[in-house]
Design a protein around this motif. Structure first.
Motif, PDB file in Angstrom:
ATOM      1  N   LEU A   1       0.262  16.255   7.446  1.00  0.00           N
ATOM      2  CA  LEU A   1       1.357  16.826   6.641  1.00  0.00           C
ATOM      3  C   LEU A   1       2.466  17.615   7.730  1.00  0.00           C
ATOM      4  O   LEU A   1       3.340  17.626   7.282  1.00  0.00           O
ATOM      5  N   MET A   2       1.850  18.112   8.898  1.00  0.00           N
ATOM      6  CA  MET A   2       2.783  18.621   9.801  1.00  0.00           C
ATOM      7  C   MET A   2       3.721  17.396  10.208  1.00  0.00           C
ATOM      8  O   MET A   2       4.793  17.627  10.398  1.00  0.00           O
ATOM      9  N   ASP A   3       3.428  16.203  10.435  1.00  0.00           N
ATOM     10  CA  ASP A   3       4.406  14.964  10.943  1.00  0.00           C
ATOM     11  C   ASP A   3       5.327  15.027   9.528  1.00  0.00           C
ATOM     12  O   ASP A   3       6.617  14.585   9.944  1.00  0.00           O
ATOM     13  N   GLN A   4       4.813  15.077   8.476  1.00  0.00           N
ATOM     14  CA  GLN A   4       5.784  14.793   7.440  1.00  0.00           C
ATOM     15  C   GLN A   4       6.826  15.767   7.143  1.00  0.00           C
ATOM     16  O   GLN A   4       7.772  15.635   6.914  1.00  0.00           O
ATOM     17  N   GLN A   5       6.357  17.062   7.324  1.00  0.00           N
ATOM     18  CA  GLN A   5       7.229  18.173   7.335  1.00  0.00           C
ATOM     19  C   GLN A   5       8.161  18.325   8.452  1.00  0.00           C
ATOM     20  O   GLN A   5       9.428  18.526   8.304  1.00  0.00           O
ATOM     21  N   ALA A   6       8.042  17.738   9.666  1.00  0.00           N
ATOM     22  CA  ALA A   6       8.675  17.524  10.834  1.00  0.00           C
ATOM     23  C   ALA A   6       9.747  16.609  10.486  1.00  0.00           C
ATOM     24  O   ALA A   6      11.171  16.671  10.913  1.00  0.00           O
ATOM     25  N   ARG A   7       9.313  15.400  10.011  1.00  0.00           N
ATOM     26  CA  ARG A   7      10.266  14.389   9.724  1.00  0.00           C
ATOM     27  C   ARG A   7      11.232  14.723   8.661  1.00  0.00           C
ATOM     28  O   ARG A   7      12.554  14.362   8.851  1.00  0.00           O
ATOM     29  N   ALA A   8      10.865  15.468   7.506  1.00  0.00           N
ATOM     30  CA  ALA A   8      11.720  15.880   6.668  1.00  0.00           C
ATOM     31  C   ALA A   8      12.668  16.848   7.219  1.00  0.00           C
ATOM     32  O   ALA A   8      13.958  16.721   6.793  1.00  0.00           O
ATOM     33  N   MET A   9      12.293  17.660   7.954  1.00  0.00           N
ATOM     34  CA  MET A   9      13.310  18.490   8.733  1.00  0.00           C
ATOM     35  C   MET A   9      14.341  17.972   9.296  1.00  0.00           C
ATOM     36  O   MET A   9      15.517  18.278   9.213  1.00  0.00           O
ATOM     37  N   LEU A  10      13.958  16.924  10.117  1.00  0.00           N
ATOM     38  CA  LEU A  10      14.912  16.299  11.184  1.00  0.00           C
ATOM     39  C   LEU A  10      15.821  15.474  10.234  1.00  0.00           C
ATOM     40  O   LEU A  10      17.071  15.449  10.454  1.00  0.00           O
ATOM     41  N   ARG A  11      15.259  14.728   9.118  1.00  0.00           N
ATOM     42  CA  ARG A  11      16.304  14.035   8.189  1.00  0.00           C
ATOM     43  C   ARG A  11      17.275  15.010   7.518  1.00  0.00           C
ATOM     44  O   ARG A  11      18.663  14.699   7.633  1.00  0.00           O
ATOM     45  N   ARG A  12      16.965  16.185   7.077  1.00  0.00           N
ATOM     46  CA  ARG A  12      17.797  17.187   6.735  1.00  0.00           C
ATOM     47  C   ARG A  12      18.953  17.550   7.787  1.00  0.00           C
ATOM     48  O   ARG A  12      20.086  17.774   7.343  1.00  0.00           O
ATOM     49  N   ALA A  13      18.463  17.649   8.880  1.00  0.00           N
ATOM     50  CA  ALA A  13      19.470  18.281   9.992  1.00  0.00           C
ATOM     51  C   ALA A  13      20.395  16.991  10.519  1.00  0.00           C
ATOM     52  O   ALA A  13      21.304  17.679  11.014  1.00  0.00           O
ATOM     53  N   GLU A  14      20.155  15.920  10.397  1.00  0.00           N
ATOM     54  CA  GLU A  14      20.889  14.935  10.988  1.00  0.00           C
ATOM     55  C   GLU A  14      22.359  14.994  10.542  1.00  0.00           C
ATOM     56  O   GLU A  14      23.112  14.881  11.525  1.00  0.00           O
TER      57      GLU A  14
END
Length: 241
Positions: free
Chosen positions: A208-221
């Motif tokens: 879940l941490m990995d999923q959360q981090a990836r989602a944050m990075l996608r939103r930041a791009e």
């Protein structure tokens, strides 16, 4: 910053104790022996240039992600039972042949059952990477989801020396020969349940941490403009991974 913002929005905080626990988990993930783990983490920090400030920041980020997902973690009984079987259940050591079509699989099975050495058939016909090791693959637990369900279903009913019927897999048809069976360990579930539950919980948290981090990075791009060339190369490399 995104993690800190999400924590604040959720009314959560990361304590110093949580950061220390994150360091302990990081060490435990590297090696069972604490001294070996410490040597490995020292090497990682040296190679990546992680001084005290950057390392502590990395641990605090990880602790923040863990805090964000902890309320979403569920540990069903089935997951604990699977972990128990993986740790203490039976193991089947097998050799494997994979071929493209059912007709070829049937012909190879007939040859194997007629006495042709299985290793010779592996070398002559198998398309699997295990061919280089004579078809020998790591011992299979019927509870291990990294193996196809069809393979796990077949092996749990095999005995040493037995050759399977063709098994339909993604890249063709598999043939298994059971070399040996390691019996389940006589360990009571009750005596290890708490440890297994904690292990499963950590695994789910990590996912879940990995999923959360990836989602944050996608939103930041879309909102990032990176002016520093070295940082941009690192960012692009991370996106590629």
């Amino acid at each position: 910053r995104m993690i800190a913002r999400r924590l604040a929005e959720s009314g959560l905080r990361v304590t110093d104790a949580a950061v220390e626990e994150e360091k302990r988990l990081f060490l435990a993930s590297l090696a069972d022996d604490p001294n070996d783990a410490q040597r490995l983490v020292n090497d990682i920090r040296r190679r990546r240039g992680l001084g005290p400030t950057r390392f502590d920041a990395m641990m605090r980020r990880s602790a923040g992600l863990r805090r964000l997902v902890q309320t979403d973690v569920e540990v069903p009984d089935a997951a604990i039972e699977q972990a128990y079987q993986l740790e203490y259940g039976p193991r089947y050591e097998c050799r494997l042949i994979v071929v493209a079509n059912l007709r070829e699989a049937g012909r190879i099975i007939n040859e194997a059952r007629a006495g042709t050495p299985f290793v010779d058939l592996v070398v002559a016909h198998s398309t699997d990477a295990s061919r280089a090791a004579g078809g020998l693959i790591p011992p299979i637990s019927p509870a291990d989801p990294t193996y196809p369900q069809a393979i796990r279903t077949v092996v749990k009913n095999m005995s040493p020396g037995q050759i399977s019927d063709p098994v339909n897999v993604d890249n063709g048809f598999a043939i298994l020969k059971c070399e040996s069976v390691t019996a389940a360990q006589e360990v009571a579930m009750a005596s290890v349940r708490a440890e297994l539950e904690q292990r499963v919980r950590r695994n789910v948290e990590g996912m879940l941490m990995d999923q959360q981090a990836r989602a944050m990075l996608r939103r930041a791009e879309g909102s990032l403009v990176i002016l520093d060339g070295t940082l941009k190369r690192a960012w692009d490399a991370g996106r590629g991974r």
